[in-house]
Design a protein around this motif. Structure first.
Motif, PDB file in Angstrom:
ATOM      1  N   ASP A   1       0.821  -1.209   0.000  1.00 32.37           N
ATOM      2  CA  ASP A   1       0.000   0.000   0.000  1.00 32.37           C
ATOM      3  C   ASP A   1       0.859   1.265   0.000  1.00 32.37           C
ATOM      4  O   ASP A   1       0.545   2.246  -0.699  1.00 32.37           O
ATOM      5  CB  ASP A   1      -0.927   0.015   1.218  1.00 32.37           C
ATOM      6  N   ARG A   2       1.947   1.245   0.769  1.00 30.31           N
ATOM      7  CA  ARG A   2       2.806   2.426   0.835  1.00 30.31           C
ATOM      8  C   ARG A   2       3.514   2.659  -0.501  1.00 30.31           C
ATOM      9  O   ARG A   2       3.672   3.801  -0.946  1.00 30.31           O
ATOM     10  CB  ARG A   2       3.843   2.283   1.953  1.00 30.31           C
ATOM     11  N   PHE A   3       3.928   1.591  -1.147  1.00 32.50           N
ATOM     12  CA  PHE A   3       4.553   1.740  -2.455  1.00 32.50           C
ATOM     13  C   PHE A   3       3.534   2.236  -3.476  1.00 32.50           C
ATOM     14  O   PHE A   3       3.838   3.095  -4.311  1.00 32.50           O
ATOM     15  CB  PHE A   3       5.164   0.416  -2.900  1.00 32.50           C
ATOM     16  N   SER A   4       2.317   1.717  -3.414  1.00 29.41           N
ATOM     17  CA  SER A   4       1.260   2.185  -4.318  1.00 29.41           C
ATOM     18  C   SER A   4       0.978   3.672  -4.094  1.00 29.41           C
ATOM     19  O   SER A   4       0.770   4.430  -5.055  1.00 29.41           O
ATOM     20  CB  SER A   4      -0.020   1.367  -4.113  1.00 29.41           C
ATOM     21  N   ALA A   5       0.960   4.090  -2.838  1.00 30.47           N
ATOM     22  CA  ALA A   5       0.730   5.501  -2.532  1.00 30.47           C
ATOM     23  C   ALA A   5       1.868   6.357  -3.072  1.00 30.47           C
ATOM     24  O   ALA A   5       1.640   7.477  -3.569  1.00 30.47           O
ATOM     25  CB  ALA A   5       0.590   5.692  -1.020  1.00 30.47           C
ATOM     26  N   TYR A   6       3.081   5.852  -2.981  1.00 28.91           N
ATOM     27  CA  TYR A   6       4.240   6.567  -3.530  1.00 28.91           C
ATOM     28  C   TYR A   6       4.095   6.750  -5.036  1.00 28.91           C
ATOM     29  O   TYR A   6       4.314   7.839  -5.576  1.00 28.91           O
ATOM     30  CB  TYR A   6       5.511   5.789  -3.194  1.00 28.91           C
ATOM     31  N   LEU A   7       3.681   5.698  -5.726  1.00 27.27           N
ATOM     32  CA  LEU A   7       3.477   5.802  -7.165  1.00 27.27           C
ATOM     33  C   LEU A   7       2.375   6.791  -7.508  1.00 27.27           C
ATOM     34  O   LEU A   7       2.492   7.583  -8.442  1.00 27.27           O
ATOM     35  CB  LEU A   7       3.144   4.430  -7.751  1.00 27.27           C
ATOM     36  N   GLY A   8       1.289   6.746  -6.727  1.00 27.39           N
ATOM     37  CA  GLY A   8       0.163   7.621  -6.992  1.00 27.39           C
ATOM     38  C   GLY A   8       0.464   9.088  -6.748  1.00 27.39           C
ATOM     39  O   GLY A   8      -0.144   9.969  -7.364  1.00 27.39           O
ATOM     40  N   ALA A   9       1.415   9.368  -5.851  1.00 24.37           N
ATOM     41  CA  ALA A   9       1.736  10.748  -5.498  1.00 24.37           C
ATOM     42  C   ALA A   9       2.763  11.373  -6.430  1.00 24.37           C
ATOM     43  O   ALA A   9       2.981  12.589  -6.391  1.00 24.37           O
ATOM     44  CB  ALA A   9       2.244  10.811  -4.057  1.00 24.37           C
ATOM     45  N   ARG A  10       3.401  10.568  -7.266  1.00 19.86           N
ATOM     46  CA  ARG A  10       4.438  11.094  -8.143  1.00 19.86           C
ATOM     47  C   ARG A  10       3.832  11.893  -9.292  1.00 19.86           C
ATOM     48  O   ARG A  10       2.776  11.568  -9.817  1.00 19.86           O
ATOM     49  CB  ARG A  10       5.292   9.953  -8.714  1.00 19.86           C
ATOM     50  N   SER A  11       4.542  12.931  -9.690  1.00 22.53           N
ATOM     51  CA  SER A  11       4.084  13.764 -10.800  1.00 22.53           C
ATOM     52  C   SER A  11       4.406  13.140 -12.143  1.00 22.53           C
ATOM     53  O   SER A  11       3.807  13.498 -13.157  1.00 22.53           O
ATOM     54  CB  SER A  11       4.732  15.150 -10.707  1.00 22.53           C
ATOM     55  N   GLY A  12       5.375  12.247 -12.171  1.00 22.11           N
ATOM     56  CA  GLY A  12       5.773  11.612 -13.421  1.00 22.11           C
ATOM     57  C   GLY A  12       6.811  12.378 -14.200  1.00 22.11           C
ATOM     58  O   GLY A  12       7.217  11.962 -15.287  1.00 22.11           O
ATOM     59  N   GLU A  13       7.265  13.506 -13.678  1.00 20.40           N
ATOM     60  CA  GLU A  13       8.244  14.313 -14.390  1.00 20.40           C
ATOM     61  C   GLU A  13       9.646  13.730 -14.308  1.00 20.40           C
ATOM     62  O   GLU A  13      10.461  13.953 -15.198  1.00 20.40           O
ATOM     63  CB  GLU A  13       8.242  15.741 -13.826  1.00 20.40           C
ATOM     64  N   ARG A  14       9.932  12.998 -13.246  1.00 19.18           N
ATOM     65  CA  ARG A  14      11.257  12.402 -13.092  1.00 19.18           C
ATOM     66  C   ARG A  14      11.119  10.890 -13.016  1.00 19.18           C
ATOM     67  O   ARG A  14      10.142  10.364 -12.485  1.00 19.18           O
ATOM     68  CB  ARG A  14      11.923  12.915 -11.806  1.00 19.18           C
ATOM     69  N   PRO A  15      12.120  10.153 -13.534  1.00 21.06           N
ATOM     70  CA  PRO A  15      12.101   8.697 -13.356  1.00 21.06           C
ATOM     71  C   PRO A  15      12.357   8.351 -11.904  1.00 21.06           C
ATOM     72  O   PRO A  15      12.802   9.199 -11.115  1.00 21.06           O
ATOM     73  CB  PRO A  15      13.247   8.224 -14.263  1.00 21.06           C
ATOM     74  N   PHE A  16      12.065   7.124 -11.517  1.00 24.24           N
ATOM     75  CA  PHE A  16      12.259   6.746 -10.123  1.00 24.24           C
ATOM     76  C   PHE A  16      12.931   5.385 -10.026  1.00 24.24           C
ATOM     77  O   PHE A  16      12.851   4.554 -10.938  1.00 24.24           O
ATOM     78  CB  PHE A  16      10.922   6.723  -9.370  1.00 24.24           C
ATOM     79  N   PHE A  17      13.584   5.177  -8.901  1.00 29.12           N
ATOM     80  CA  PHE A  17      14.146   3.882  -8.528  1.00 29.12           C
ATOM     81  C   PHE A  17      13.653   3.579  -7.123  1.00 29.12           C
ATOM     82  O   PHE A  17      13.900   4.351  -6.195  1.00 29.12           O
ATOM     83  CB  PHE A  17      15.680   3.911  -8.543  1.00 29.12           C
ATOM     84  N   ALA A  18      12.910   2.493  -6.967  1.00 27.70           N
ATOM     85  CA  ALA A  18      12.342   2.144  -5.661  1.00 27.70           C
ATOM     86  C   ALA A  18      12.681   0.706  -5.314  1.00 27.70           C
ATOM     87  O   ALA A  18      12.755  -0.157  -6.192  1.00 27.70           O
ATOM     88  CB  ALA A  18      10.832   2.346  -5.651  1.00 27.70           C
ATOM     89  N   PHE A  19      12.880   0.475  -4.029  1.00 18.91           N
ATOM     90  CA  PHE A  19      13.147  -0.860  -3.506  1.00 18.91           C
ATOM     91  C   PHE A  19      12.110  -1.167  -2.430  1.00 18.91           C
ATOM     92  O   PHE A  19      11.899  -0.361  -1.525  1.00 18.91           O
ATOM     93  CB  PHE A  19      14.552  -0.941  -2.908  1.00 18.91           C
ATOM     94  N   VAL A  20      11.455  -2.318  -2.556  1.00 22.10           N
ATOM     95  CA  VAL A  20      10.483  -2.753  -1.543  1.00 22.10           C
ATOM     96  C   VAL A  20      11.008  -4.048  -0.929  1.00 22.10           C
ATOM     97  O   VAL A  20      11.110  -5.069  -1.612  1.00 22.10           O
ATOM     98  CB  VAL A  20       9.087  -2.969  -2.151  1.00 22.10           C
ATOM     99  N   GLY A  21      11.365  -3.991   0.356  1.00 29.50           N
ATOM    100  CA  GLY A  21      11.934  -5.157   1.039  1.00 29.50           C
ATOM    101  C   GLY A  21      10.915  -5.800   1.957  1.00 29.50           C
ATOM    102  O   GLY A  21      10.742  -5.366   3.104  1.00 29.50           O
TER     103      GLY A  21
END
Length: 267
Positions: free
Chosen positions: A200-220
């Motif tokens: 859920d937290r990762f989904s919220a992070y994706l939803g809050a992004r503007s999309g202007e910059r690429p991202f690198f995320a790690f979910v452990g």
């Protein structure tokens, strides 16, 4: 990957829609060295984390007992998150990282040291950490994450009744195998488990992004890992199902030496 005795619909979907690594080989059989290699691309002699309890070298985490060794071997190996951040990516980590020790003295101030979470100093901390600009951590395994880390703070605030039930459950839950004290159903329903919270937290992070910059995320995801305490409602789904017969039910292979079993086919 073809095991007929397990049900892993979410992993199956990830494998079918993403990339499935069928020949991944860990650089070390112990948690912290393996994770340091994953993030740095180096073997343990290159990053100096040769066993659990040794932090991945970084200037802000240098201390007298490990500074000279760390600087002599590898001063500060960049992580994948460092490299992506320098290239302009947003970087974020959710869950377990284990790049600094869990059981270090509180005065060291490691963000993954449990004593530092117990005194509340990291309640409002969210990084940066080894190149990750934003961090939301879990601490420990089984029901331990209910007591320390960002997930614990959320559970205590949003679902205090479940938090209280966890404390009782660790003492009172029936052990299906009496000899194994760390195997029992958790009092946490699957919808509130740290695995679900991380998704859920990762989904919220994706939803809050503007999309202007690429991202690198790690979910452990910290589990499965001992203590084995799956959610009680998940346990019910697996009651009475068939399990694979052990290939060495008498334990002879475990009692023998690796050399004696070198030619044994256990497939």
């Amino acid at each position: 990957t073809g095991n007929p005795y397990v049900r892993t619909p979410n992993l199956d979907r990830l494998a079918s829609e993403g990339t499935l690594f069928t020949r991944h080989i860990s650089s070390n059989t112990i948690c912290m060295p393996s994770r340091a290699s994953l993030f740095t691309g180096l073997y343990p002699p290159g990053h100096n984390v040769w066993t659990n309890g040794i932090p991945l070298n970084r200037r802000e985490y240098n201390h007298a007992n490990q500074q000279s060794i760390g600087e002599r071997v590898c001063s500060e190996p960049p992580t994948a998150a460092d490299i992506f951040a320098r290239a302009g990516y947003d970087t974020a980590a959710f869950g377990k990282l284990h790049l600094t020790p869990n059981l270090a003295p509180v005065e060291y101030g490691f963000p993954e040291t449990w004593a530092c979470w117990q005194d509340g100093r990291f309640d409002d901390w969210h990084g940066p950490y080894y190149g990750f600009q934003h961090v939301e951590m879990t601490q420990g395994h089984g029901e331990q994450p209910c007591h320390l880390g960002h997930y614990a703070l959320w559970l205590q605030q949003m679902h205090p009744e479940v938090y209280e039930a966890v404390g009782r459950n660790a003492r009172e839950a029936e052990r299906p195998v009496p000899q194994l004290n760390d195997l029992y159903p958790s009092a946490i329903p699957a919808e509130l488990h740290n695995t679900t919270w991380l998704a859920d937290r990762f989904s919220a992070y994706l939803g809050a992004r503007s999309g202007e910059r690429p991202f690198f995320a790690f979910v452990g995801f910290p589990d499965p890992h001992h203590p084995f305490t799956p959610s009680y409602d998940v346990v019910r789904e697996f009651e009475g199902i068939d399990v694979q017969t052990a290939f060495d039910s008498d334990g002879e292979a475990a009692a023998a030496t690796p050399l004696a079993n070198a030619g044994t086919d256990v497939s």
